[in-house]
Design a protein around this motif. Sequence first.
Motif, mmCIF file in Angstrom:
data_model
loop_
_atom_site.group_PDB
_atom_site.id
_atom_site.type_symbol
_atom_site.label_atom_id
_atom_site.label_comp_id
_atom_site.label_asym_id
_atom_site.label_seq_id
_atom_site.Cartn_x
_atom_site.Cartn_y
_atom_site.Cartn_z
ATOM 1 N N GLY A 131 0.830 -1.199 0.000
ATOM 2 C CA GLY A 131 0.000 0.000 0.000
ATOM 3 C C GLY A 131 0.865 1.248 0.000
ATOM 4 N N THR A 132 0.381 2.288 -0.673
ATOM 5 C CA THR A 132 1.050 3.589 -0.665
ATOM 6 C C THR A 132 0.017 4.639 -0.297
ATOM 7 O OG1 THR A 132 2.567 2.882 -2.429
ATOM 8 C CG2 THR A 132 2.407 5.252 -1.993
ATOM 9 N N ALA A 133 0.079 5.110 0.952
ATOM 10 C CA ALA A 133 -0.859 6.117 1.431
ATOM 11 C C ALA A 133 -0.245 7.503 1.244
ATOM 12 C CB ALA A 133 -1.188 5.889 2.908
ATOM 13 N N THR A 134 -1.015 8.405 0.644
ATOM 14 C CA THR A 134 -0.518 9.753 0.356
ATOM 15 C C THR A 134 -1.394 10.793 1.035
ATOM 16 O OG1 THR A 134 0.306 9.032 -1.807
ATOM 17 C CG2 THR A 134 0.048 11.406 -1.463
ATOM 18 N N ALA A 135 -0.782 11.577 1.921
ATOM 19 C CA ALA A 135 -1.475 12.686 2.585
ATOM 20 C C ALA A 135 -1.086 13.975 1.887
ATOM 21 C CB ALA A 135 -1.089 12.749 4.058
ATOM 22 N N GLN A 136 -2.082 14.713 1.421
ATOM 23 C CA GLN A 136 -1.827 15.982 0.741
ATOM 24 C C GLN A 136 -2.032 17.120 1.738
ATOM 25 O OE1 GLN A 136 -3.904 16.340 -2.972
ATOM 26 N NE2 GLN A 136 -3.365 14.290 -3.642
ATOM 27 N N VAL A 137 -0.981 17.868 1.968
ATOM 28 C CA VAL A 137 -0.962 18.924 2.973
ATOM 29 C C VAL A 137 -0.796 20.272 2.285
ATOM 30 C CG1 VAL A 137 0.224 19.796 5.018
ATOM 31 C CG2 VAL A 137 0.094 17.328 4.607
ATOM 32 N N LYS A 138 -1.523 21.283 2.765
ATOM 33 C CA LYS A 138 -1.382 22.637 2.231
ATOM 34 C C LYS A 138 -1.073 23.603 3.374
ATOM 35 C CE LYS A 138 -3.556 24.027 -1.383
ATOM 36 N NZ LYS A 138 -4.566 24.493 -2.384
ATOM 37 N N LEU A 139 -0.003 24.389 3.189
ATOM 38 C CA LEU A 139 0.419 25.378 4.174
ATOM 39 C C LEU A 139 0.189 26.780 3.622
ATOM 40 C CD1 LEU A 139 3.861 23.763 5.118
ATOM 41 C CD2 LEU A 139 1.690 23.463 6.307
ATOM 42 N N LEU A 140 -0.431 27.631 4.439
ATOM 43 C CA LEU A 140 -0.679 29.035 4.072
ATOM 44 C C LEU A 140 -1.413 29.160 2.744
ATOM 45 C CD1 LEU A 140 2.812 30.503 5.038
ATOM 46 C CD2 LEU A 140 0.692 30.671 6.346
ATOM 47 N N ASN A 141 -2.143 28.094 2.379
ATOM 48 C CA ASN A 141 -2.938 28.082 1.153
ATOM 49 C C ASN A 141 -2.087 28.288 -0.101
ATOM 50 O OD1 ASN A 141 -5.551 27.661 0.132
ATOM 51 N ND2 ASN A 141 -5.771 29.824 -0.350
ATOM 52 N N SER A 142 -0.768 28.086 0.009
ATOM 53 C CA SER A 142 0.098 28.338 -1.130
ATOM 54 C C SER A 142 1.206 27.295 -1.294
ATOM 55 C CB SER A 142 0.738 29.727 -1.005
ATOM 56 O OG SER A 142 1.462 29.845 0.208
ATOM 57 N N ILE A 143 1.551 26.592 -0.219
ATOM 58 C CA ILE A 143 2.625 25.597 -0.272
ATOM 59 C C ILE A 143 2.022 24.211 -0.151
ATOM 60 C CG2 ILE A 143 4.763 24.800 0.796
ATOM 61 C CD1 ILE A 143 5.115 27.614 1.945
ATOM 62 N N GLU A 144 2.150 23.414 -1.198
ATOM 63 C CA GLU A 144 1.597 22.066 -1.224
ATOM 64 C C GLU A 144 2.699 21.045 -0.958
ATOM 65 O OE1 GLU A 144 -0.454 21.484 -4.871
ATOM 66 O OE2 GLU A 144 -2.058 22.908 -4.399
ATOM 67 N N ASN A 145 2.393 20.107 -0.096
ATOM 68 C CA ASN A 145 3.367 19.090 0.255
ATOM 69 C C ASN A 145 2.658 17.749 0.371
ATOM 70 O OD1 ASN A 145 5.805 17.966 0.874
ATOM 71 N ND2 ASN A 145 6.051 18.960 2.847
ATOM 72 N N LYS A 146 3.428 16.672 0.260
ATOM 73 C CA LYS A 146 2.874 15.328 0.401
ATOM 74 C C LYS A 146 3.705 14.533 1.397
ATOM 75 C CE LYS A 146 0.925 14.844 -4.273
ATOM 76 N NZ LYS A 146 0.952 14.048 -5.526
ATOM 77 N N PHE A 147 2.999 13.779 2.221
ATOM 78 C CA PHE A 147 3.643 12.813 3.094
ATOM 79 C C PHE A 147 3.165 11.432 2.667
ATOM 80 C CE2 PHE A 147 3.755 10.304 7.103
ATOM 81 C CZ PHE A 147 5.134 10.281 7.229
ATOM 82 N N ILE A 148 4.094 10.565 2.325
ATOM 83 C CA ILE A 148 3.758 9.246 1.769
ATOM 84 C C ILE A 148 4.224 8.157 2.722
ATOM 85 C CG2 ILE A 148 4.117 7.674 -0.174
ATOM 86 C CD1 ILE A 148 4.657 10.148 -1.906
ATOM 87 N N ILE A 149 3.332 7.219 3.019
ATOM 88 C CA ILE A 149 3.664 6.072 3.864
ATOM 89 C C ILE A 149 3.522 4.798 3.038
ATOM 90 C CG2 ILE A 149 3.060 4.729 5.908
ATOM 91 C CD1 ILE A 149 2.039 7.230 7.209
ATOM 92 N N SER A 150 4.587 4.009 3.007
ATOM 93 C CA SER A 150 4.563 2.725 2.305
ATOM 94 C C SER A 150 4.290 1.611 3.312
ATOM 95 C CB SER A 150 5.903 2.478 1.605
ATOM 96 O OG SER A 150 6.188 3.505 0.682
ATOM 97 N N THR A 151 3.374 0.722 2.958
ATOM 98 C CA THR A 151 3.000 -0.374 3.850
ATOM 99 C C THR A 151 3.029 -1.708 3.112
ATOM 100 O OG1 THR A 151 0.639 -0.150 3.359
ATOM 101 C CG2 THR A 151 1.497 1.141 5.197
ATOM 102 N N LYS A 152 3.099 -2.777 3.879
ATOM 103 C CA LYS A 152 3.060 -4.129 3.329
ATOM 104 C C LYS A 152 1.910 -4.883 3.989
ATOM 105 C CE LYS A 152 5.729 -8.417 2.936
ATOM 106 N NZ LYS A 152 7.001 -9.104 3.281
ATOM 107 N N TYR A 153 1.116 -5.582 3.172
ATOM 108 C CA TYR A 153 -0.027 -6.344 3.678
ATOM 109 C C TYR A 153 0.274 -7.839 3.623
ATOM 110 C CZ TYR A 153 -2.629 -1.989 3.032
ATOM 111 O OH TYR A 153 -3.061 -0.689 3.092
ATOM 112 N N SER A 154 -0.043 -8.522 4.725
ATOM 113 C CA SER A 154 0.062 -9.975 4.776
ATOM 114 C C SER A 154 -1.328 -10.546 5.034
ATOM 115 C CB SER A 154 1.019 -10.420 5.891
ATOM 116 O OG SER A 154 2.307 -9.869 5.692
ATOM 117 N N VAL A 155 -1.755 -11.460 4.161
ATOM 118 C CA VAL A 155 -3.075 -12.066 4.301
ATOM 119 C C VAL A 155 -3.045 -13.122 5.391
ATOM 120 C CG1 VAL A 155 -4.879 -13.377 3.119
ATOM 121 C CG2 VAL A 155 -3.587 -11.626 1.872
#
Length: 223
Positions: free
Chosen positions: A93-117
Motif C-alpha cells: 500500500g502507498t498512502a498519500t497525505a496531501q498537505v497545504k500550508l498558508l494556502n500556497s505551499i503544497e506538500n505530500k507525506f507518503i507512507i509505504s505499507t506491506k499487507y500480509s493475508v
Amino acid sequence: MGEFKDAGGFEALVTGKITDVQRIDVNERIIGLERLNPTPRPTTSNNLEGLWNFEWFGAGSPVLIFAKFLFGRIPPTLANLSKLDVLIKDGYGTATAQVKLLNSIENKFIISTKYSVEGPLRMKEEYVEGTFESPKVNEEAVPEQLRGAFGQAFNTVQQLPVPIKDAVSSGVKVPLGGTFQRLIMISYLDDEILIVRNAAGEPEVLTRLEAPPETEPIIEYES
C-alpha cells in the motif's frame, strides 16, 4: 455516501468538529452496509486493489493520530490536511497525505505499507517507510507579507552544494520497518466501497478513485 458529507466529511474528522449524533448516524450506516457485504473473501479479491480515498476513520486510526499530530494545534488557515488516499497493489500500500500550508505551499507525506493475508477477512499491515516530498509552492498565492522571506529561503536552497540540494529536492525518507504494525479486518468490499476495522473495532471507510487492474487475486492465505 450522504451520511459522511452530512457529518462534515473528511475535514470535520481531521479538525474534530463531529458531534456524537453524527458519529452514531454514520456508524449505523456502516453497520448496515457490513451486513450486506457481497465479498466473502475480500483479502484475496481483485476488488481490493486500486486507488482508494479515505472518507471516515475512528479515533484510534493511524490516519487520525497522524493528522492530529500535525494539525491539532495549527489553525486551518495556516495548515490543513486536504486529502488522504491509498493505492493498494500486489500486497503493498502507498498512502498519500496531501498537505497545504498558508494556502500556497503544497506538500505530500507518503507512507509505504506491506499487507500480509492472514485469513479471508483479516490482514496484517506493516509500515515500511515514510517520505516527506519536497514542497511545491504557488508563488502567486504566497501572502504579500511572506514573499520576502520566501524569496530568501529559495535563494538559500539554490546556493547549497549540489548533493545537498538534490537531497532536499527529492524529499526526506524515514525508515519505519518494525516500528509499527496492526491487524485489520475487511468487513465490507464491493466495486466502490471498502470498510476496514482495526483491532479495537473502529471503522475506516474508503471510496474508490480508480478501478482495480485485471490481474490474478493476491496471494492466498494458508488455512
